[in-house]
Enzyme design. Sequence first.
Site, PDB file in Angstrom:
ATOM      1  N   SER A 131      84.815 -63.791 -38.294  1.00 58.00           N
ATOM      2  CA  SER A 131      83.642 -64.653 -38.235  1.00 58.00           C
ATOM      3  C   SER A 131      83.773 -65.624 -37.063  1.00 58.00           C
ATOM      4  O   SER A 131      83.952 -65.192 -35.924  1.00 58.00           O
ATOM      5  CB  SER A 131      83.457 -65.368 -39.577  1.00 58.00           C
ATOM      6  OG  SER A 131      82.159 -65.893 -39.690  1.00 58.00           O
ATOM      7  N   ASP A 154      79.732 -60.119 -42.446  1.00 57.86           N
ATOM      8  CA  ASP A 154      80.806 -61.047 -42.085  1.00 57.86           C
ATOM      9  C   ASP A 154      82.172 -60.561 -42.583  1.00 57.86           C
ATOM     10  O   ASP A 154      82.320 -60.140 -43.733  1.00 57.86           O
ATOM     11  CB  ASP A 154      80.491 -62.410 -42.712  1.00 57.86           C
ATOM     12  CG  ASP A 154      81.316 -63.539 -42.127  1.00 57.86           C
ATOM     13  OD1 ASP A 154      82.541 -63.536 -42.336  1.00 57.86           O
ATOM     14  OD2 ASP A 154      80.742 -64.427 -41.478  1.00 57.86           O
TER      15      ASP A 154
END
Length: 295
Positions: free
Chosen positions: A39, A153
């Site tokens: 991320s 993610d």
Amino acid sequence: MTTVGMALGSGGARGWCHIGVLRELEKIGVKPGVVAGCSMGSLVGAAYAGGKLDALEEWLTALTPARFVGLIDIRPGSGGIVAGTEIVSLIQNLGLPERIEDLEIPFAAVATDMETGREVWLREGNLSDAVRASVALPGVISPYRVNGHWMLDGGLTNPVPVSTARAMGAEMTIAVNPNAKLRGKMWNRPARALEHQLKDLPDWLSNALMPAEDKNAPPGYTEVVSTAIDVMTEQIRRARLAGEPPHVLLNADLSHITVLEFHRGAEAIAEGRRIVAAQKDWILDNAGQGGGGGA
């Protein structure tokens, strides 16, 4: 010399602390030889691996609440509130190589395959695609298609990717967790710091982004989404790190910053520097005197 690997964790705006961590490691003479990012950790990690950390920090320094709101590309029909095209543009504008293989330091971005639920290590191919896939925060940033697969993610499967860094050849791993809950709380109602910057957005979006004024009102949309993800990733992180402990774990105390307050980079960077300085001796003992690198 010992090959030092960085495992840069997820955390939204809190992930800017990675810049401070890398700066302070450089100051004490520790040079990472491999970088794995998840991320926000993938964004900072890519900039570092490509020698463009200065450019990223310069961009961040100029980021105000007003400029941040201007970067939000609203597209509710895309699987998230934000389409995330500005993330791709940022990576490209930093002057980084087009392909992961051309970075100065071996790098991997961790994402999650939406179909199978498995973590994916993106170690070759288009760099901006890899980072964009890794930051696809569910409910906020839309999924991203890479190599024929829709990605989410990486924090959903490996929020602090120690295993990735180790698999890339790290002999000593430094893990950075921007989401440490050192005060024992997963959620605090955030301040209404962006109120004057959201007035030009559609009502439905400004209401979603802005915490309620009444302290007894239900939490807002982004509060619920971000806290739910925090709860989930905290459990995953604990389980993963129990089985794959790093040599050094750096826990950033940034609970006072919400995952969307990207303009508060200076505070996060300062915390990154602090947590390295606090464990300087332990880091140097594990990395070898003077640090190490893969080169």
